[in-house]
Each structure stands twice: as structure tokens, then as C-alpha cells.
Design an enzyme around this catalytic site. Structure first.
Site, short mmCIF file in Angstrom:
data_model
loop_
_atom_site.label_atom_id
_atom_site.label_comp_id
_atom_site.label_asym_id
_atom_site.label_seq_id
_atom_site.Cartn_x
_atom_site.Cartn_y
_atom_site.Cartn_z
N SER A 45 -8.93 -17.81 -4.22
CA SER A 45 -7.85 -18.79 -4.04
C SER A 45 -7.22 -18.75 -2.65
CB SER A 45 -6.77 -18.56 -5.09
OG SER A 45 -6.31 -17.21 -5.05
N HIS A 252 0.83 -17.13 -3.48
CA HIS A 252 -0.23 -17.64 -2.61
C HIS A 252 0.37 -18.15 -1.29
CE1 HIS A 252 -2.64 -17.72 -6.34
NE2 HIS A 252 -3.65 -17.57 -5.52
#
Length: 270
Positions: A45, A252
Site C-alpha cells: 500500500s 499511510h
């Protein structure tokens, strides 16, 4: 000047002119040709760009972003070919099984982040955001045990597969940033004991990745340096904290994290 000297001088000029005529016009040396790169972006990711937004509609489940560092690098350097196979949640086994198709002996550059999903960081963070320091530290300890025991072999298998399919490629393995700035601006959430434990786990993860990358002749690029001062709890974080409305983006990199944190790392190492 005497007539004999004038005649000699004139003859020299004529000979020089004749030599130039025979040799043809003088040309500047040709600039060396620079062959455009064939670039393949693999990984999880962090390479796909989860959290950066502007996701491509193709392969929607992978959440690949046009603002992810591989896409930004390709836009800036116009490689001859660009294959973007990184995918949200990918583990080393997923990269081997699903992402290596574009690699070939013609591949010049490969980039990837991988190892966080293998180590169960999603589950660790889900545990740590709930009340209970003991449960958080236990989850961190379990992840670190995996990093020490199982992850090196998994990375070796992946790195060997990459080298086998792309024997001439320059491979850049990018690491993970610290998640938290300790004693920062956060007024609530995790205790610094938990934040420190998570950062130490990131250190161990990067250490394992860097060691195995070096063992295969790959370049390791340390994201802790480029993200320093921009962790969660800093005044200008480049990482999402927990987002209860969109848990997928939690922990993230943001779009600035991709463009200002990760992109310079790849540019400097490529």
C-alpha cells in the site's frame, strides 16, 4: 615580407584548405544517446499510494494512486515503459504471485516497499488504537518475532525472484517511516510508551529489509530520514493518523508524504 615567403605562406593556406575539403566539414561530437528506462513499481500500500487519493479506476481494489511516488517519478522522467503493479495489502507472497509479470531482462529499474503487511502491522495498529497498553505491546512483540524469524526468508524468496526475472535491473527497496513523533503535538490517543514501541518495531522492520536487500545487491532507501519531523503528532504530518471514517488510509502517507517523503528517496537512489 619577401616574395618567397609570401608564396610559401599562400601555398600553406591552399594545402590547409584542400585538407579541409577532403576531410569534409568539421562536426561537433555527437551527444551520447540516453536510452529511456523500463520501470516496474512493485509492492504494498505504501507504493500503491493508499492515503494519497486520486486512485486509478483500473485495478480499483489495489488503490493505486496517480499521486503515489512511482507514478510521480514516471511522470517526471518519462520512462520508455512504466508498469505499476503495487497493490494495497500485498505481502511478499502476493508480489511473487501477482506482480512480477512485467519484469524482463529489459527492465532497468524496479522499486518496492514490502514487509509491513507480512508483519501484520494492520492488525497491530487495530489493537493499539483500542484502550490497553498491554495488548498493544503484546501485538508489537508478536510482529517483531515474525520479523526476526520468518520475514528474512520471505524477503529472500521475493528478492531472488525479482533478480531472476530482471537480471540487469537496478532495484530500489524503500523502507518505512516512523509513525510517531514522540512528545509531539497530539493531545490524546496512544501513550508515548505505545508510540515508542511502534517506532522501534519500524526500526526492526527496516533493519531486516535493509540487510536482506544488501544481500541481494539491491539499494535500500531509508524513509525515516525523509519523513523526519513529519510523523504523526508533528506540526506538519505526512502520515494519516487513525481515520474512523476511512480506516484504510489510517497510518499511510498523505499526498505530501508521497511527493515530499518518498519521491525524493526514489529519485536519489534510481
Amino acid at each position: 615580407m619577401s616574395r618567397s615567403r609570401i608564396a610559401s605562406y599562400a601555398a600553406s593556406l591552399l594545402l590547409a584548405a584542400a585538407a579541409c575539403t577532403l576531410a569534409g566539414p568539421v562536426r561537433a561530437p555527437a551527444a551520447p544517446s540516453v536510452e529511456a528506462m523500463d520501470y516496474v513499481a512493485l509492492g504494498d500500500s505504501y507504493s500503491a499510494g493508499v492515503g494519497a487519493g486520486s486512485y486509478f479506476t483500473s485495478g480499483a481494489d489495489c488503490l493505486r494512486s496517480s499521486l503515489a511516488y512511482p507514478a510521480l517519478w514516471a511522470a517526471a522522467h518519462a520512462p520508455a515503459s512504466f508498469s505499476f503493479t503495487a497493490c494495497n495489502g500485498a505481502r511478499t507472497s502476493d508480489v511473487i504471485a501477482k506482480q512480477l509479470g512485467p519484469l524482463s531482462p529489459r527492465t532497468d529499474l524496479v522499486s518496492l516497499t514490502v514487509g509491513g503487511s507480512d508483519s501484520g502491522f494492520t492488525g497491530v495498529m487495530a489493537t493499539c488504537v483500542l484502550p490497553g497498553t498491554k495488548a498493544c505491546l503484546s501485538a508489537v512483540a508478536k510482529a517483531r518475532s515474525f520479523m526476526d524469524g520468518t520475514l528474512p526468508g520471505d524477503l529472500d524468496r521475493l528478492y531472488s525472484a525479482i533478480r531472476s526475472k530482471a537480471p540487469a535491473a537496478h532495484v530500489v527497496v524503500l523502507g518505512y517511516p516512523h509513525l510517531y513523533l514522540l512528545h509531539g503535538t497530539c493531545s490524546g490517543g496512544l501513550a508515548d510508551t505505545e508510540r515508542s514501541a511502534l517506532n522501534e518495531a519500524v526500526d526492526e522492520l527496516n533493519s531486516v529489509i535493509a540487510e536482506r536487500a544488501a544481500g541481494h545487491g539491491f539499494t535500500f532507501a531509508d524513509a525515516r530520514t525523509s519523513f523526519a519531523g513529519h510523523e504523526i503528532c508533528s506540526s506538519t504530518p505526512w502520515l494519516h493518523s487513525v481515520d474512523w471514517l476511512d480506516l484504510t488510509v489510517s497510518y499511510h502517507p498523505t499526498a505530501p508524504g508521497q511527493s515530499l517523503g518518498y519521491l525524493p528517496l526514489l529519485t536519489g537512489a534510481a
